[in-house]
Write a protein that holds these residues in place. Sequence first.
Motif, PDB file in Angstrom:
ATOM      1  N   ILE A  26       0.856  -1.189   0.000  1.00 23.14           N
ATOM      2  CA  ILE A  26       0.000   0.000   0.000  1.00 23.14           C
ATOM      3  C   ILE A  26       0.891   1.237   0.000  1.00 23.14           C
ATOM      4  O   ILE A  26       1.633   1.472   0.952  1.00 23.14           O
ATOM      5  CB  ILE A  26      -0.937   0.019   1.229  1.00 23.14           C
ATOM      6  CG1 ILE A  26      -1.709  -1.303   1.341  1.00 23.14           C
ATOM      7  CG2 ILE A  26      -1.873   1.203   1.148  1.00 23.14           C
ATOM      8  CD1 ILE A  26      -2.649  -1.588   0.207  1.00 23.14           C
ATOM      9  N   ASP A  27       0.846   1.994  -1.083  1.00 23.78           N
ATOM     10  CA  ASP A  27       1.665   3.216  -1.212  1.00 23.78           C
ATOM     11  C   ASP A  27       3.132   2.923  -0.951  1.00 23.78           C
ATOM     12  O   ASP A  27       3.824   3.674  -0.264  1.00 23.78           O
ATOM     13  CB  ASP A  27       1.162   4.303  -0.249  1.00 23.78           C
ATOM     14  CG  ASP A  27      -0.231   4.785  -0.596  1.00 23.78           C
ATOM     15  OD1 ASP A  27      -0.587   4.696  -1.786  1.00 23.78           O
ATOM     16  OD2 ASP A  27      -0.950   5.241   0.305  1.00 23.78           O
ATOM     17  N   GLY A  28       3.603   1.810  -1.497  1.00 24.80           N
ATOM     18  CA  GLY A  28       5.011   1.451  -1.365  1.00 24.80           C
ATOM     19  C   GLY A  28       5.386   0.830  -0.047  1.00 24.80           C
ATOM     20  O   GLY A  28       6.558   0.521   0.166  1.00 24.80           O
ATOM     21  N   LYS A  29       4.425   0.609   0.860  1.00 23.99           N
ATOM     22  CA  LYS A  29       4.709   0.008   2.152  1.00 23.99           C
ATOM     23  C   LYS A  29       4.019  -1.339   2.251  1.00 23.99           C
ATOM     24  O   LYS A  29       2.935  -1.531   1.706  1.00 23.99           O
ATOM     25  CB  LYS A  29       4.237   0.917   3.289  1.00 23.99           C
ATOM     26  CG  LYS A  29       4.914   2.279   3.316  1.00 23.99           C
ATOM     27  CD  LYS A  29       4.367   3.110   4.469  1.00 23.99           C
ATOM     28  CE  LYS A  29       5.016   4.495   4.507  1.00 23.99           C
ATOM     29  NZ  LYS A  29       4.459   5.318   5.604  1.00 23.99           N
ATOM     30  N   GLU A  30       4.654  -2.283   2.938  1.00 30.09           N
ATOM     31  CA  GLU A  30       4.063  -3.597   3.128  1.00 30.09           C
ATOM     32  C   GLU A  30       3.169  -3.604   4.362  1.00 30.09           C
ATOM     33  O   GLU A  30       3.506  -3.029   5.394  1.00 30.09           O
ATOM     34  CB  GLU A  30       5.145  -4.669   3.279  1.00 30.09           C
ATOM     35  CG  GLU A  30       5.752  -5.109   1.951  1.00 30.09           C
ATOM     36  CD  GLU A  30       6.581  -6.384   2.101  1.00 30.09           C
ATOM     37  OE1 GLU A  30       7.063  -6.624   3.224  1.00 30.09           O
ATOM     38  OE2 GLU A  30       6.718  -7.130   1.121  1.00 30.09           O
ATOM     39  N   ALA A  31       2.016  -4.240   4.237  1.00 29.35           N
ATOM     40  CA  ALA A  31       1.087  -4.409   5.355  1.00 29.35           C
ATOM     41  C   ALA A  31       0.744  -5.889   5.464  1.00 29.35           C
ATOM     42  O   ALA A  31       0.576  -6.583   4.453  1.00 29.35           O
ATOM     43  CB  ALA A  31      -0.183  -3.584   5.141  1.00 29.35           C
ATOM     44  N   PHE A  32       0.663  -6.393   6.705  1.00 24.61           N
ATOM     45  CA  PHE A  32       0.419  -7.802   6.951  1.00 24.61           C
ATOM     46  C   PHE A  32      -0.867  -7.957   7.766  1.00 24.61           C
ATOM     47  O   PHE A  32      -1.022  -7.338   8.822  1.00 24.61           O
ATOM     48  CB  PHE A  32       1.589  -8.422   7.731  1.00 24.61           C
ATOM     49  CG  PHE A  32       2.897  -8.382   6.987  1.00 24.61           C
ATOM     50  CD1 PHE A  32       3.306  -9.452   6.214  1.00 24.61           C
ATOM     51  CD2 PHE A  32       3.712  -7.259   7.045  1.00 24.61           C
ATOM     52  CE1 PHE A  32       4.508  -9.412   5.533  1.00 24.61           C
ATOM     53  CE2 PHE A  32       4.919  -7.209   6.365  1.00 24.61           C
ATOM     54  CZ  PHE A  32       5.316  -8.299   5.608  1.00 24.61           C
ATOM     55  N   VAL A  33      -1.773  -8.758   7.252  1.00 29.19           N
ATOM     56  CA  VAL A  33      -2.979  -9.115   8.000  1.00 29.19           C
ATOM     57  C   VAL A  33      -3.204 -10.606   7.852  1.00 29.19           C
ATOM     58  O   VAL A  33      -2.691 -11.244   6.930  1.00 29.19           O
ATOM     59  CB  VAL A  33      -4.232  -8.352   7.497  1.00 29.19           C
ATOM     60  CG1 VAL A  33      -4.085  -6.863   7.681  1.00 29.19           C
ATOM     61  CG2 VAL A  33      -4.523  -8.686   6.036  1.00 29.19           C
ATOM     62  N   ASP A  34      -3.947 -11.163   8.777  1.00 27.21           N
ATOM     63  CA  ASP A  34      -4.364 -12.561   8.684  1.00 27.21           C
ATOM     64  C   ASP A  34      -5.878 -12.572   8.673  1.00 27.21           C
ATOM     65  O   ASP A  34      -6.519 -11.522   8.660  1.00 27.21           O
ATOM     66  CB  ASP A  34      -3.795 -13.362   9.861  1.00 27.21           C
ATOM     67  CG  ASP A  34      -3.552 -14.827   9.482  1.00 27.21           C
ATOM     68  OD1 ASP A  34      -4.325 -15.341   8.641  1.00 27.21           O
ATOM     69  OD2 ASP A  34      -2.634 -15.445  10.033  1.00 27.21           O
ATOM     70  N   VAL A  35      -6.473 -13.737   8.658  1.00 26.47           N
ATOM     71  CA  VAL A  35      -7.923 -13.829   8.588  1.00 26.47           C
ATOM     72  C   VAL A  35      -8.399 -14.970   9.466  1.00 26.47           C
ATOM     73  O   VAL A  35      -7.763 -16.021   9.545  1.00 26.47           O
ATOM     74  CB  VAL A  35      -8.396 -14.024   7.126  1.00 26.47           C
ATOM     75  CG1 VAL A  35      -7.852 -15.314   6.556  1.00 26.47           C
ATOM     76  CG2 VAL A  35      -9.915 -14.000   7.041  1.00 26.47           C
ATOM     77  N   SER A  36      -9.495 -14.741  10.204  1.00 23.90           N
ATOM     78  CA  SER A  36     -10.174 -15.771  10.974  1.00 23.90           C
ATOM     79  C   SER A  36     -11.454 -16.137  10.226  1.00 23.90           C
ATOM     80  O   SER A  36     -12.202 -15.264   9.800  1.00 23.90           O
ATOM     81  CB  SER A  36     -10.500 -15.275  12.386  1.00 23.90           C
ATOM     82  OG  SER A  36      -9.310 -14.998  13.099  1.00 23.90           O
ATOM     83  N   ILE A  37     -11.693 -17.440  10.064  1.00 26.68           N
ATOM     84  CA  ILE A  37     -12.797 -17.909   9.228  1.00 26.68           C
ATOM     85  C   ILE A  37     -13.676 -18.848  10.038  1.00 26.68           C
ATOM     86  O   ILE A  37     -13.184 -19.811  10.650  1.00 26.68           O
ATOM     87  CB  ILE A  37     -12.274 -18.627   7.965  1.00 26.68           C
ATOM     88  CG1 ILE A  37     -11.333 -17.706   7.175  1.00 26.68           C
ATOM     89  CG2 ILE A  37     -13.430 -19.102   7.089  1.00 26.68           C
ATOM     90  CD1 ILE A  37     -10.689 -18.371   5.978  1.00 26.68           C
ATOM     91  N   GLY A  38     -14.961 -18.560  10.055  1.00 28.46           N
ATOM     92  CA  GLY A  38     -15.944 -19.450  10.649  1.00 28.46           C
ATOM     93  C   GLY A  38     -16.771 -20.102   9.552  1.00 28.46           C
ATOM     94  O   GLY A  38     -17.199 -19.448   8.607  1.00 28.46           O
ATOM     95  N   ILE A  39     -17.001 -21.431   9.671  1.00 29.02           N
ATOM     96  CA  ILE A  39     -17.715 -22.186   8.640  1.00 29.02           C
ATOM     97  C   ILE A  39     -18.946 -22.828   9.262  1.00 29.02           C
ATOM     98  O   ILE A  39     -18.878 -23.386  10.367  1.00 29.02           O
ATOM     99  CB  ILE A  39     -16.817 -23.279   8.020  1.00 29.02           C
ATOM    100  CG1 ILE A  39     -15.490 -22.681   7.523  1.00 29.02           C
ATOM    101  CG2 ILE A  39     -17.532 -23.986   6.883  1.00 29.02           C
ATOM    102  CD1 ILE A  39     -14.515 -23.712   6.999  1.00 29.02           C
TER     103      ILE A  39
END
Length: 822
Positions: free
Chosen positions: A470-483
Amino acid sequence: MITDRWLTPPGPRLTLNRGQQLVAAVLVMLLIALVAIGFQSSADQNAYSQHSARSEAATTNTLFTVRDSLTYIDRAQQYLLGVVPRRDVQLARAMLAQRLRVIATNGLTAADSTGPDYRAALAALDAVVAKAPPGLLPVGQRDQWAGTILPRSEALSERAHELATDNQVEQHRMDRLAERNLLRGRVVQLAMLISALILAAILLWWVSANVVRQYRSARKAFDDEREVLRQTEFRLDRVSALERGQAQILERIATAGPVSSVLRQIVQLAADVSGAPAVRMSIGRRTVIYPPGADVSGTPAWTGVVTDNVDGSGTLQVFGDAEALDELAHTALVRCRDLAVLSLERDASARRLSYQASHDALTGLANRSLLLTRLSKSLLLSRRRGTPLALLFCDLDRFKMVNDSIGHAGGDQLLIEAARRLSGTVRESDTVARLGGDEFVVLCPELPDRTQALALANRIRTALSVPYTIDGKEAFVDVSIGITFADESTVSGHELMREADVAMYRAKLTDGHHINVFDSTLEAEVAQRLDLDAALRHAVERGELRCSAQPIVVLDTGVITGFEMLLQWHRPGLPVLYPGAFIPLAEDNGMIVEIGRWVLHETIQTLAQWRADGLALDLTMSVNVSPRQVRETGFAEEVLQMLAAAGLPPEALMIELTEHALVDLRVAHPTLARLREAGVSVSLDDFGTGYSSLTQLRTLPVDQIKLDRSFAAALDEGDDKQRAVVQSVVALARALSLDLVVEGIETIAERDTLLDLGADKGQGFLYHHPVLWDAARALLESGGVCPVPSDGGYTGLASSENPSPSESTTVTSQLPSPSVST
């Protein structure tokens, strides 16, 4: 003879003459050249910025190399004077070797940036030092070794200074060259911009003069037409018929009549007003002929183009005798064509509004309304065909922190990219929806089996966990998933949504497990957590939180130098809860800020009371705070105001943060800097469990490190590698002038090993278990010593199975800690 001039369009159209066209062409060429030069200038600026960044990194690397080289030379000369042992010289050489291996952003190590003369001088000094006697140099041998070490150390010092000088000269030359090139481009760009503005002003004046002239001409023609209108009353019947038909069609358009019906009415009006035997309208796949079945195989007498951005272009064709079409007929046909365009635009607008009402404005995904509609239809098909239906509820982890760091615009870009990845991961028959914020739902109808849903969840997690740029910067996210899966007992889509939400919520609460399948027990767990959340919101005001303190001692004598306070939640009639059970919940619901404020207030007030009673005059409180608390606006000033209100100096407080929190809190470093500037110290808690590198440790704003309890426990097993690790940490703390406290000491063997390795302060059940404030005060009043039992057993009843606190407060002795500059 009366003419039909009243139907003539008012005034000539605005056109550019040859001279104006030439000026406009030159202006366009100038603008194109200006844009091209602008892009080139931006590219040069970016290249200059990147070159400056690489040069600065290389220069910094070289300067640190020179600094470490001079430190090495200084230690060698101190060794000749008998001030330091040879081990300190070797330690300085080791730090220099580590620096020489550091890789700058230009891809070169510090060693690659040195010349052969420097490396030769360094090797010569290394060879002599390696042969020198260990320990302190005897007085009788100093002159002998001075004759060999001093010349080589002076040679290395000259090479190091030459290295710094050469680097600065080259850097200055490259910067001057780049700046000269940038300035030349800016001058050219400015000159072209001025030229473009002058040409634009000339063209605007020229065109304005033409507009004025044409306006006057049109005004005169309009005055002439008014006179003619009075002579054409016999045409009003046809005009009235046209207006009535047009009004009826506009009413149908305004009331959202079917577009096919409106087009038929327009074609009929065109035929009636023009008197043509046949009229045909063709737009895309739509074709309307009036009268139905009329012959339209010949050449049309009049053709009008109907333009529509959605369905494409079409034509309105009138057949018959072209000479029979007077000006009124042409005007009517033009209006009919415009009505067709208006009808198509109205239909497209209605479809666009329908799309907007059912789709998310930011990502273009389906919204909650469309999702529930499709979910209801899919449930009916699932029951009818007996095929599985799955619903995946996805929530991005760490998105709020990333959004706060990169801004809301950057957060929107991240959500758009996440939506794109989600859409590219699922099947074409699946529906991806955004419910708002960072919550997404995937509807998977007609799955072959349930394992396919789990496989899809894993693919989604893999896709969304890839770093975002994003705008030359790295961003890290994860995801929680319910099924959740639909079965014969499923009542509605709302029930499925709730089950998937509950499963996602459980996945977010389970460390290391980001995917969770709904079952009936989850509802009870979530209900219990909601009850705990409600109770926690009143824990502070009801006085249910308690603090206990564990002594921090000098390892060999047991003298108390401080206390670590553990937070507990005492609920009436219920078991005591330790931090691991409620601090994560407080982090989620925001109560951690209020709890942290209460901890700070209790700690500062307790120390103030002790000092007022003549106790703990040399103690400081170390409070473990949450990253969320540090990010609060005004946190530093609030802490300093508490200290001032209690009459305590800022030096009486130490803030504790974990490795992970400090690395993630780059945006909060100004807050920590403000506290440290005022005199408050910062401690790095649970050292060794995070991911800080040596370089990060040197740059983090800390004054103390606390070695995690897992290191002391491993010493009891006689692990040589673990001994080496602990010894390295002790040496590192000393080299960086940081205070070191070892946590979790439980046996005499661990204590003795730590003493052998050079550690001098620690805490653990070997010395004392946590006690309430009154008992801690009694310990100080009785002499402030925790004797170690002769049998090496615990001095308290606390179990080591109690979870380590996430929110704790420590009381440590006030020891001078020299600042570390980097």
